[in-house]
Design an enzyme around this catalytic site. Structure first.
Site, PDB file in Angstrom:
ATOM      1  N   GLU A 127      -8.705   5.527   7.902  1.00  0.00           N
ATOM      2  CA  GLU A 127      -8.401   4.257   8.279  1.00  0.00           C
ATOM      3  C   GLU A 127      -8.412   4.092   9.853  1.00  0.00           C
ATOM      4  O   GLU A 127      -8.874   3.129  10.557  1.00  0.00           O
ATOM      5  CB  GLU A 127      -7.152   3.913   7.682  1.00  0.00           C
ATOM      6  CG  GLU A 127      -6.684   2.712   8.172  1.00  0.00           C
ATOM      7  CD  GLU A 127      -5.304   2.178   7.853  1.00  0.00           C
ATOM      8  OE1 GLU A 127      -4.547   1.014   7.764  1.00  0.00           O
ATOM      9  OE2 GLU A 127      -4.491   2.944   7.247  1.00  0.00           O
ATOM     10  N   GLU A 148       2.871   4.237  19.027  1.00  0.00           N
ATOM     11  CA  GLU A 148       3.876   5.367  19.233  1.00  0.00           C
ATOM     12  C   GLU A 148       3.434   6.551  18.303  1.00  0.00           C
ATOM     13  O   GLU A 148       3.547   7.590  18.662  1.00  0.00           O
ATOM     14  CB  GLU A 148       5.164   4.810  19.097  1.00  0.00           C
ATOM     15  CG  GLU A 148       5.486   3.949  19.935  1.00  0.00           C
ATOM     16  CD  GLU A 148       5.050   2.435  20.145  1.00  0.00           C
ATOM     17  OE1 GLU A 148       5.101   1.657  21.003  1.00  0.00           O
ATOM     18  OE2 GLU A 148       4.527   2.207  18.939  1.00  0.00           O
ATOM     19  N   SER A 190       2.517   0.446   2.954  1.00  0.00           N
ATOM     20  CA  SER A 190       3.791   0.049   3.785  1.00  0.00           C
ATOM     21  C   SER A 190       4.597  -0.548   2.911  1.00  0.00           C
ATOM     22  O   SER A 190       4.406  -1.224   1.752  1.00  0.00           O
ATOM     23  CB  SER A 190       3.260  -0.558   4.901  1.00  0.00           C
ATOM     24  OG  SER A 190       2.598   0.415   5.812  1.00  0.00           O
ATOM     25  N   SER A 245      -3.490  -6.027   3.654  1.00  0.00           N
ATOM     26  CA  SER A 245      -4.656  -6.921   3.882  1.00  0.00           C
ATOM     27  C   SER A 245      -5.579  -7.083   2.601  1.00  0.00           C
ATOM     28  O   SER A 245      -5.896  -6.105   2.051  1.00  0.00           O
ATOM     29  CB  SER A 245      -5.483  -6.408   4.985  1.00  0.00           C
ATOM     30  OG  SER A 245      -4.891  -6.227   6.109  1.00  0.00           O
ATOM     31  N   GLN A 269      -4.835  -1.783   0.082  1.00  0.00           N
ATOM     32  CA  GLN A 269      -3.974  -0.613   0.461  1.00  0.00           C
ATOM     33  C   GLN A 269      -2.535  -0.793   0.054  1.00  0.00           C
ATOM     34  O   GLN A 269      -1.838  -1.756   1.120  1.00  0.00           O
ATOM     35  CB  GLN A 269      -4.223   0.006   1.792  1.00  0.00           C
ATOM     36  CG  GLN A 269      -3.733   1.154   2.154  1.00  0.00           C
ATOM     37  CD  GLN A 269      -3.993   1.567   3.703  1.00  0.00           C
ATOM     38  OE1 GLN A 269      -4.372   0.800   4.334  1.00  0.00           O
ATOM     39  NE2 GLN A 269      -4.096   2.949   3.960  1.00  0.00           N
TER      40      GLN A 269
END
Length: 398
Positions: free
Chosen positions: A236, A368, A121, A153, A118
């Site tokens: 996910e 969060e 980010s 990953s 993936q």
């Protein structure tokens, strides 16, 4: 949309099909790619997927039945064959790829012959994923991509990746994104390992330098990448939180085994802590059932955030308990070598799991962010103020 309800005939079909495949392909003597290929062809990989795409058009609630039969016969847990592909990417392929492309991608994904990663980010866009800067520019019949991704990953082992890139910097950040799949063998892709505190290097950073992606590998419309990405992110969260298959399994099973192995360290305080952890684990398991039902209705919603939050924080609490029970022994670990095996066995398995679970409240969305999702989508609380509301991405200060 109402979720399909499992019936006796549905369950009988899944069980009969599974037992037939296992009889014809005994797991103890069949190579995993061959076994999982037969599993896919029979519609048992994702029973709720359409026939011909690894499914039986059956209720999703019956997937645990198929998986239990496979494990009981000595086969693998399907998600471990292709971790990111199975639990995170497959649902997006089913929803957004045309049937021919979906069939081409899903079978080798299910067999583990083509791993997935993936590419979402970035160093400057983690929790604020929509702020990402990787650019995709039209180039003939495709796109030319430049940028950097991080915390990827298994990128070093993957044949395919899902990629979110910015195609329009002149509109608000959520509206200028487009979603692609990319062959990791494409020229211009450089994968570099990132060493974790466990000593392993399962994460990576990925650099994209003039990487060409055909437009046929775009999922969803141009500028609609945020919608497609949320489909993937929901899967996910469900996958990260949906790993306790039975009562007393998962991380709490490690705590129970460690407790049984060290009766000399039992105290009333630790006994109470272990009991509370077991209750939390059972609550998580039942909440996971709710998340599976919600996911069977379509794209996973806030339920996936709830179960992901519960699972990640519980795993840290469990291994905190384990390290306290071990005492000084808990400070020891076998090796930090990059060549150490990636399994969780060995004399310092608990210590390694303790180190690994530090990431669970970060990966797949921080705790969060999960609380924001729950508050805004489930509790209907006011959204947090956003200083960049309505601004074009190029005008947002960085």
């Amino acid at each position: 949309m109402t979720a399909p309800t499992a019936t006796v005939s549905d369950a009988a079909l899944v069980e009969e099909t599974a037992r037939r495949v296992l009889a014809e392909h005994p797991p103890v003597s069949t190579p995993i790619p061959e076994l999982m290929g037969a599993w896919y062809d029979a519609g048992l990989t994702w029973v709720h997927f359409p026939a011909g795409l690894g499914g039986l058009d059956a209720p999703r609630a019956l997937q645990p039945l198929a998986n239990r039969l496979l494990r009981a016969a000595g086969g693998p847990e399907p998600r471990t064959v292709n971790t990111i592909g199975y639990g995170i990417v497959a649902g997006t392929i089913r929803r957004y790829a045309d049937p021919e492309l979906a069939a081409r991608l899903l079978r080798p994904l299910a067999t583990g012959e083509e791993k997935w990663c993936q590419l979402f980010s970035e160093p400057g866009a983690g929790s604020d994923l929509a702020g990402l800067a990787t650019r995709a520019v039209r180039d003939g019949d495709g796109w030319r991509v430049n940028g950097q991704k991080v915390w990827n990953s298994l990128a070093h082992l993957s044949r395919w990746a899902v990629l979110l890139a910015r195609t329009d910097p002149d509109v608000p950040k959520h509206k200028g994104l487009t979603y692609f799949i990319v062959d990791m063998r494409t020229p211009g892709i450089d994968v570099r390992p990132l060493r974790q505190i466990t000593g392993r290097a399962a994460f990576n950073e990925v650099f994209l330098d003039d990487v060409h992606i055909p437009d046929s590998q775009r999922f969803g419309g141009v500028g609609e990448g945020w919608l497609v990405a949320n489909s993937t992110l929901g899967d996910e969260r469900t996958s990260l939180g949906d790993r306790v298959a039975a009562r007393g399994s998962g991380p709490v099973a490690d705590a129970l085994a460690l407790w049984a192995a060290h009766p000399e360290r039992h105290t009333p305080v630790l006994r109470e802590r272990l009991t509370r952890l077991w209750v939390r684990a059972e609550s998580q398991r039942l909440t996971g059932d709710r998340a599976r039902v919600a996911a069977s209705k379509g794209v996973a919603g806030a339920e996936s955030a709830i179960i992901k939050l519960l699972n990640s924080e519980l795993s840290q609490a469990v291994y905190d308990f384990c390290l306290e029970l071990l005492g000084p022994e808990g400070t020891l670990i076998d090796t930090y070598s990059l060549e150490a095996p990636d399994d969780e066995s060995g004399p310092a398995a608990i210590q390694r799991k303790y180190l690994r679970c530090r990431a669970t409240t970060l990966e797949g969305g921080t705790s969060e962010i999960m609380r924001n999702v729950i508050g805004e989508r489930s509790l209907k609380l006011p959204r947090e103020p956003r200083a960049d509301q309505g601004l074009a991405w190029k005008d947002i200060p960085r």
